[in-house]
Design an enzyme around this catalytic site. Sequence first.
Site, PDB file in Angstrom:
ATOM      1  N   HIS A 246       0.820  -1.209   0.000  1.00 48.42           N
ATOM      2  CA  HIS A 246       0.000   0.000   0.000  1.00 48.42           C
ATOM      3  C   HIS A 246       0.856   1.263   0.000  1.00 48.42           C
ATOM      4  CE1 HIS A 246      -3.266   2.617   1.942  1.00 48.42           C
ATOM      5  NE2 HIS A 246      -3.828   2.131   0.850  1.00 48.42           N
ATOM      6  N   LYS A 248       3.076   4.454  -1.156  1.00 45.96           N
ATOM      7  CA  LYS A 248       3.068   5.432  -2.243  1.00 45.96           C
ATOM      8  C   LYS A 248       4.335   6.249  -2.090  1.00 45.96           C
ATOM      9  CE  LYS A 248      -1.723   5.191  -1.352  1.00 45.96           C
ATOM     10  NZ  LYS A 248      -1.938   4.162  -0.349  1.00 45.96           N
ATOM     11  N   ASP A 253      17.068  10.428  -7.491  1.00 45.49           N
ATOM     12  CA  ASP A 253      18.512  10.654  -7.335  1.00 45.49           C
ATOM     13  C   ASP A 253      19.001  10.491  -5.898  1.00 45.49           C
ATOM     14  OD1 ASP A 253      18.631  11.151 -10.035  1.00 45.49           O
ATOM     15  OD2 ASP A 253      18.593  13.335  -9.833  1.00 45.49           O
ATOM     16  N   HIS A 421      -9.142  11.558   2.099  1.00 48.99           N
ATOM     17  CA  HIS A 421      -8.324  10.357   1.945  1.00 48.99           C
ATOM     18  C   HIS A 421      -6.961  10.471   2.621  1.00 48.99           C
ATOM     19  CE1 HIS A 421      -5.941   7.323  -0.450  1.00 48.99           C
ATOM     20  NE2 HIS A 421      -7.021   6.618  -0.224  1.00 48.99           N
ATOM     21  N   LYS A 423      -3.875  10.640   5.354  1.00 51.18           N
ATOM     22  CA  LYS A 423      -3.492   9.842   6.523  1.00 51.18           C
ATOM     23  C   LYS A 423      -2.477  10.661   7.324  1.00 51.18           C
ATOM     24  CE  LYS A 423      -4.011   6.822   2.799  1.00 51.18           C
ATOM     25  NZ  LYS A 423      -5.366   6.472   2.878  1.00 51.18           N
ATOM     26  N   ASP A 428       0.018  16.815  20.119  1.00 55.46           N
ATOM     27  CA  ASP A 428       0.433  18.040  20.806  1.00 55.46           C
ATOM     28  C   ASP A 428       1.091  18.991  19.798  1.00 55.46           C
ATOM     29  OD1 ASP A 428      -0.553  16.875  23.109  1.00 55.46           O
ATOM     30  OD2 ASP A 428       1.394  16.097  23.739  1.00 55.46           O
TER      31      ASP A 428
END
Length: 503
Positions: A246, A248, A253, A421, A423, A428
């Site tokens: 999952h 991404k 370089d 969508h 995440k 704090d």
Amino acid sequence: MSIPALGNDASQTAKDVVRDAVSDVTVVDTVANNLGIVAALLVVLYALAFVCAIREIMSSRTAQGSIAWLLSLAFLPYVTVPLYFIFGWRSFTDYAIVQTKLGRSERARRAKELRISDEAETRDWPVLAKVSNMPFLAGNACDLLVDGDAAFRSMLDGIRAANHTVFFQFFTIADDQIGTEAADALIERAEAGVEVYVLYDEIGCKSLPHSYLNRLRQAAVHVSGFNETHRFLRMMGPMRLNYRNHRKLVVVDYEHAWVGGHNVADQYLGRSERFGHWRDTHVKVSGPVAVACAVSFSEDWLWASGKEIDLPEVTRIAKPGDEPVLVMPTGPADVLEECAIAFAEAAGRARKRLWITSPYFVPSIDIQTALFAAAMRGVDVRILLPEKADHLTVWLASHAHADVMVDRGVKVYRYQKGFLHQKVTLVDDELASIGTVNFDNRSFRINFEITLWFTHERMISKVAEMLEQDFVNARQTQPDDLDKRSYGFRVLAQGAQLLSPIL
């Protein structure tokens, strides 16, 4: 006395009865004539059920789940054995071997030698560092990328400027406008002599046509599916259908890395009529973190393709900024459920606020307990979820879990301005995370994921400002909202919640 002729309907019914009887006799005769084969199949089936049962006993994670599997294997082996191989059989020792081969245990020492380790932050967050098998890395420059336009513009510009290496890894790649733009950029660089690697997940890319991948390969792009050498229906070994990559991730370089929630598809740019505006977050990090992300990619590539990337010998790593960042790749090959441990630790350390955004909210008992405890000690615990549904079962289960949160004093918000969508977690004014981890069992225990943790006040401030705006565009769930839902909806939500371990 003459017998009356049967009517057409009665005659047809009689014929059907005779035909069914003959069919049943044929089936019985077939079984009777092949009792040896049937017996052998039953022996094999129950032998497999026995093997699965022993494995479940020896690798049990929860008593409840194991008892459910064992009862099903005993009384319904015909159905349960194949399901267990897909959902229950968890074995990634081969991936652990890859990690050992590429020197995962030596990375903390190597970071010290290269003087890129941030010792102070590593001491402040020891659990996160131990989960990552890496220290916080110093000297990074970070750029928060809010929504698809900013994220894809940054990633594509980075790819087009690549001089020698591009790593391109996504759960979903679509053959649409942005997918074509990405392919064009990758092909142009490959034709210019840059080494370009593309790694995709077969489940996430199930709709991606072979022509898209062939076009990349014809341009000398290295392409591999995550299960390229680990087919789902291998006769010797577990099926991997339930375990997905999952992550991404883009690395250019060994100097720049991009991580976040966007996949490569037009809907992530808000071009979907169904979802409208797509709210997501990515981050670009330049500096030592890019090297750590490249190592994560190289592990996945070796396991997926069976081919090792020749990583360059590094004697010095540039520090273009002043921000410490921790790279945390997690997955089913972890000895412990390390992703869940990391997020439970973050929740446990919260004293003022704990803000969580996720498209899916199906937390395990340990995560729920950490959130309840934070709320009980006076922490401002907020969970931001989408109002719209993209996966109905998970969305229903999220409602059931969110209702429990509201009952325990946790503030639950539903995003109104399109589909959410991202995440992102904020603890704090001390810690923030951006990555691919959803707040569900699949991300914490089943999928291969990657998370970046930030502690510098600059990034903390940017994340806080971003989330404050997201809460403005959200509706807070009130306790009396729960009573307004139909009984049928509540039944469906509670039923979906029972599937939490595999959602």
